[in-house]
Design a protein around this motif. Structure first.
Motif, PDB file in Angstrom:
ATOM      1  N   GLY A   6       8.821  -4.821 -19.480  1.00 17.89           N
ATOM      2  CA  GLY A   6       7.545  -4.506 -18.497  1.00 17.89           C
ATOM      3  C   GLY A   6       7.551  -5.449 -18.294  1.00 17.89           C
ATOM      4  O   GLY A   6       7.901  -6.917 -18.587  1.00 17.89           O
ATOM      5  N   PRO A   7       6.885  -5.741 -16.228  1.00 16.03           N
ATOM      6  CA  PRO A   7       7.425  -6.943 -16.184  1.00 16.03           C
ATOM      7  C   PRO A   7       6.261  -8.255 -16.783  1.00 16.03           C
ATOM      8  O   PRO A   7       6.632  -9.140 -16.050  1.00 16.03           O
ATOM      9  CB  PRO A   7       6.536  -6.866 -15.024  1.00 16.03           C
ATOM     10  CG  PRO A   7       5.737  -5.306 -14.953  1.00 16.03           C
ATOM     11  CD  PRO A   7       6.370  -4.651 -15.866  1.00 16.03           C
ATOM     12  N   GLU A   8       5.297  -8.169 -17.422  1.00 18.45           N
ATOM     13  CA  GLU A   8       4.214  -8.807 -17.890  1.00 18.45           C
ATOM     14  C   GLU A   8       5.221  -9.566 -19.303  1.00 18.45           C
ATOM     15  O   GLU A   8       5.272 -11.000 -20.197  1.00 18.45           O
ATOM     16  CB  GLU A   8       3.027  -8.133 -18.608  1.00 18.45           C
ATOM     17  CG  GLU A   8       3.539  -7.600 -19.579  1.00 18.45           C
ATOM     18  CD  GLU A   8       4.192  -5.874 -19.604  1.00 18.45           C
ATOM     19  OE1 GLU A   8       3.603  -5.797 -20.148  1.00 18.45           O
ATOM     20  OE2 GLU A   8       4.553  -5.887 -18.661  1.00 18.45           O
ATOM     21  N   GLU A   9       5.986  -8.991 -19.625  1.00 18.57           N
ATOM     22  CA  GLU A   9       7.119  -9.514 -21.021  1.00 18.57           C
ATOM     23  C   GLU A   9       7.644 -10.408 -20.693  1.00 18.57           C
ATOM     24  O   GLU A   9       8.846 -10.878 -19.843  1.00 18.57           O
ATOM     25  CB  GLU A   9       7.465  -8.034 -22.273  1.00 18.57           C
ATOM     26  CG  GLU A   9       6.763  -7.625 -22.045  1.00 18.57           C
ATOM     27  CD  GLU A   9       7.314  -5.991 -22.825  1.00 18.57           C
ATOM     28  OE1 GLU A   9       7.327  -6.249 -24.748  1.00 18.57           O
ATOM     29  OE2 GLU A   9       7.477  -5.145 -22.350  1.00 18.57           O
ATOM     30  N   ALA A  56      17.752  -6.420 -17.727  1.00 16.33           N
ATOM     31  CA  ALA A  56      17.240  -5.762 -17.691  1.00 16.33           C
ATOM     32  C   ALA A  56      17.638  -4.654 -16.539  1.00 16.33           C
ATOM     33  O   ALA A  56      17.300  -5.966 -15.452  1.00 16.33           O
ATOM     34  CB  ALA A  56      15.768  -5.861 -17.398  1.00 16.33           C
ATOM     35  N   PRO A  57      17.947  -3.281 -16.749  1.00  8.64           N
ATOM     36  CA  PRO A  57      17.738  -2.443 -15.348  1.00  8.64           C
ATOM     37  C   PRO A  57      15.984  -2.418 -14.552  1.00  8.64           C
ATOM     38  O   PRO A  57      17.256  -2.079 -13.428  1.00  8.64           O
ATOM     39  CB  PRO A  57      18.295  -1.327 -16.381  1.00  8.64           C
ATOM     40  CG  PRO A  57      17.831  -1.346 -17.451  1.00  8.64           C
ATOM     41  CD  PRO A  57      17.295  -3.176 -17.766  1.00  8.64           C
ATOM     42  N   ASN A  58      15.751  -2.686 -15.140  1.00  9.58           N
ATOM     43  CA  ASN A  58      13.766  -2.376 -14.162  1.00  9.58           C
ATOM     44  C   ASN A  58      14.030  -3.103 -13.459  1.00  9.58           C
ATOM     45  O   ASN A  58      13.849  -3.305 -11.964  1.00  9.58           O
ATOM     46  CB  ASN A  58      12.702  -1.731 -15.222  1.00  9.58           C
ATOM     47  CG  ASN A  58      13.196  -3.031 -15.783  1.00  9.58           C
ATOM     48  OD1 ASN A  58      14.155  -4.002 -15.835  1.00  9.58           O
ATOM     49  ND2 ASN A  58      11.314  -3.031 -16.508  1.00  9.58           N
ATOM     50  N   ASP A  59      14.232  -4.535 -13.732  1.00 10.50           N
ATOM     51  CA  ASP A  59      13.896  -5.376 -12.878  1.00 10.50           C
ATOM     52  C   ASP A  59      15.121  -6.800 -12.723  1.00 10.50           C
ATOM     53  O   ASP A  59      14.608  -8.417 -11.824  1.00 10.50           O
ATOM     54  CB  ASP A  59      13.087  -6.508 -13.035  1.00 10.50           C
ATOM     55  CG  ASP A  59      12.525  -7.076 -14.674  1.00 10.50           C
ATOM     56  OD1 ASP A  59      13.546  -6.795 -15.509  1.00 10.50           O
ATOM     57  OD2 ASP A  59      11.558  -7.326 -15.067  1.00 10.50           O
ATOM     58  N   GLY A  60      15.992  -6.659 -13.442  1.00  5.70           N
ATOM     59  CA  GLY A  60      17.588  -7.654 -13.395  1.00  5.70           C
ATOM     60  C   GLY A  60      17.281  -8.995 -13.577  1.00  5.70           C
ATOM     61  O   GLY A  60      18.534  -9.394 -13.641  1.00  5.70           O
ATOM     62  N   ARG A  61      16.018  -9.110 -14.402  1.00  2.00           N
ATOM     63  CA  ARG A  61      16.441  -9.667 -15.059  1.00  2.00           C
ATOM     64  C   ARG A  61      16.568 -10.354 -16.448  1.00  2.00           C
ATOM     65  O   ARG A  61      17.398  -9.159 -16.809  1.00  2.00           O
ATOM     66  CB  ARG A  61      14.678 -10.175 -15.655  1.00  2.00           C
ATOM     67  CG  ARG A  61      13.499 -10.738 -15.229  1.00  2.00           C
ATOM     68  CD  ARG A  61      12.190 -10.984 -15.616  1.00  2.00           C
ATOM     69  NE  ARG A  61      12.161  -9.805 -16.464  1.00  2.00           N
ATOM     70  CZ  ARG A  61      10.448  -9.648 -17.184  1.00  2.00           C
ATOM     71  NH1 ARG A  61      10.271 -11.381 -17.035  1.00  2.00           N
ATOM     72  NH2 ARG A  61      10.032  -8.615 -17.646  1.00  2.00           N
ATOM     73  N   PRO A  78      15.846 -11.425 -35.349  1.00  2.00           N
ATOM     74  CA  PRO A  78      15.887 -11.811 -33.133  1.00  2.00           C
ATOM     75  C   PRO A  78      14.900 -11.472 -32.878  1.00  2.00           C
ATOM     76  O   PRO A  78      13.375 -11.581 -32.522  1.00  2.00           O
ATOM     77  CB  PRO A  78      16.440 -11.149 -33.448  1.00  2.00           C
ATOM     78  CG  PRO A  78      15.949  -9.677 -34.071  1.00  2.00           C
ATOM     79  CD  PRO A  78      15.945 -10.063 -35.286  1.00  2.00           C
ATOM     80  N   GLU A  79      15.035 -12.418 -31.706  1.00  2.00           N
ATOM     81  CA  GLU A  79      14.047 -12.281 -29.973  1.00  2.00           C
ATOM     82  C   GLU A  79      14.557 -12.511 -29.153  1.00  2.00           C
ATOM     83  O   GLU A  79      15.598 -12.962 -28.856  1.00  2.00           O
ATOM     84  CB  GLU A  79      13.671 -13.764 -30.243  1.00  2.00           C
ATOM     85  CG  GLU A  79      12.598 -14.399 -29.173  1.00  2.00           C
ATOM     86  CD  GLU A  79      11.854 -15.717 -29.780  1.00  2.00           C
ATOM     87  OE1 GLU A  79      10.718 -15.849 -30.394  1.00  2.00           O
ATOM     88  OE2 GLU A  79      12.098 -16.710 -28.843  1.00  2.00           O
ATOM     89  N   LEU A  80      14.067 -11.735 -28.149  1.00  2.00           N
ATOM     90  CA  LEU A  80      14.582 -11.994 -26.426  1.00  2.00           C
ATOM     91  C   LEU A  80      13.937 -12.745 -26.315  1.00  2.00           C
ATOM     92  O   LEU A  80      12.516 -12.611 -25.810  1.00  2.00           O
ATOM     93  CB  LEU A  80      14.561 -10.048 -26.386  1.00  2.00           C
ATOM     94  CG  LEU A  80      15.722  -8.704 -26.863  1.00  2.00           C
ATOM     95  CD1 LEU A  80      14.899  -7.627 -26.853  1.00  2.00           C
ATOM     96  CD2 LEU A  80      16.920  -9.209 -26.550  1.00  2.00           C
ATOM     97  N   LYS A  81      14.405 -13.394 -24.808  1.00  2.00           N
ATOM     98  CA  LYS A  81      13.473 -14.516 -24.133  1.00  2.00           C
ATOM     99  C   LYS A  81      14.594 -14.509 -23.021  1.00  2.00           C
ATOM    100  O   LYS A  81      15.235 -13.930 -22.625  1.00  2.00           O
ATOM    101  CB  LYS A  81      13.571 -15.554 -24.700  1.00  2.00           C
ATOM    102  CG  LYS A  81      14.450 -16.647 -24.773  1.00  2.00           C
ATOM    103  CD  LYS A  81      14.216 -17.730 -25.254  1.00  2.00           C
ATOM    104  CE  LYS A  81      15.474 -18.662 -25.278  1.00  2.00           C
ATOM    105  NZ  LYS A  81      15.570 -19.616 -26.145  1.00  2.00           N
ATOM    106  N   VAL A  82      13.605 -14.236 -21.498  1.00  2.00           N
ATOM    107  CA  VAL A  82      13.819 -14.085 -20.749  1.00  2.00           C
ATOM    108  C   VAL A  82      14.387 -15.502 -19.795  1.00  2.00           C
ATOM    109  O   VAL A  82      14.565 -17.052 -20.785  1.00  2.00           O
ATOM    110  CB  VAL A  82      12.998 -14.033 -19.152  1.00  2.00           C
ATOM    111  CG1 VAL A  82      13.262 -14.464 -17.868  1.00  2.00           C
ATOM    112  CG2 VAL A  82      12.131 -12.406 -20.110  1.00  2.00           C
ATOM    113  N   ILE A  83      15.820 -15.780 -19.975  1.00  2.00           N
ATOM    114  CA  ILE A  83      16.198 -16.543 -18.271  1.00  2.00           C
ATOM    115  C   ILE A  83      16.446 -16.472 -17.676  1.00  2.00           C
ATOM    116  O   ILE A  83      17.093 -15.512 -17.103  1.00  2.00           O
ATOM    117  CB  ILE A  83      17.335 -16.749 -20.035  1.00  2.00           C
ATOM    118  CG1 ILE A  83      18.242 -18.381 -20.373  1.00  2.00           C
ATOM    119  CG2 ILE A  83      18.346 -15.337 -19.272  1.00  2.00           C
ATOM    120  CD1 ILE A  83      19.830 -18.739 -20.664  1.00  2.00           C
ATOM    121  N   GLU A  84      16.702 -17.770 -17.242  1.00  2.00           N
ATOM    122  CA  GLU A  84      16.890 -18.241 -15.040  1.00  2.00           C
ATOM    123  C   GLU A  84      18.506 -17.910 -15.243  1.00  2.00           C
ATOM    124  O   GLU A  84      19.017 -17.851 -16.157  1.00  2.00           O
ATOM    125  CB  GLU A  84      16.695 -19.318 -15.057  1.00  2.00           C
ATOM    126  CG  GLU A  84      14.888 -19.425 -14.894  1.00  2.00           C
ATOM    127  CD  GLU A  84      14.312 -18.668 -14.046  1.00  2.00           C
ATOM    128  OE1 GLU A  84      14.409 -17.780 -13.182  1.00  2.00           O
ATOM    129  OE2 GLU A  84      12.939 -18.129 -14.893  1.00  2.00           O
TER     130      GLU A  84
END
Length: 95
Positions: A6-9, A56-61, A78-84
């Protein structure tokens, strides 16, 4: 199990559950495995081989799968985290 991100994650952290026989993967650990095998697009692996870059295919992050508890066997859960994008380019370009 939630099969998309989700976009909030921005961080998804797996864990272990202690059982009589040792340890087993928790629901979030299983979700991370599902997401990295069926949902996220694998783009690159860092020089160490311990961090993997996905999109991510839904938002390209961009997302990094890593193992923050390096002192544990196999790096721990494991952990998944957003990266710029600029950080991803710097970390995952091998040239």
């Amino acid at each position: 199990m939630k099969k998309e991100i989700g976009p909030e994650e921005s961080k998804i952290s797996g864990g272990w559950i202690e059982t009589e026989d040792g340890f087993s993967k928790d629901e979030t650990y299983n979700r991370i495995e599902y997401l990295t095998e069926n949902y996220l697009e694998k783009l690159a692996v860092d020089k160490s081989g311990w961090e993997i870059l996905y999109r991510a295919p839904n938002d390209g992050r961009f997302w990094v799968k890593w193992f923050p508890q390096s002192e544990m066997h196999g790096g721990g859960p494991p952990e998944l985290k957003v990266i710029e994008a600029n950080e991803a380019k710097k970390k995952f370009s091998h040239g």
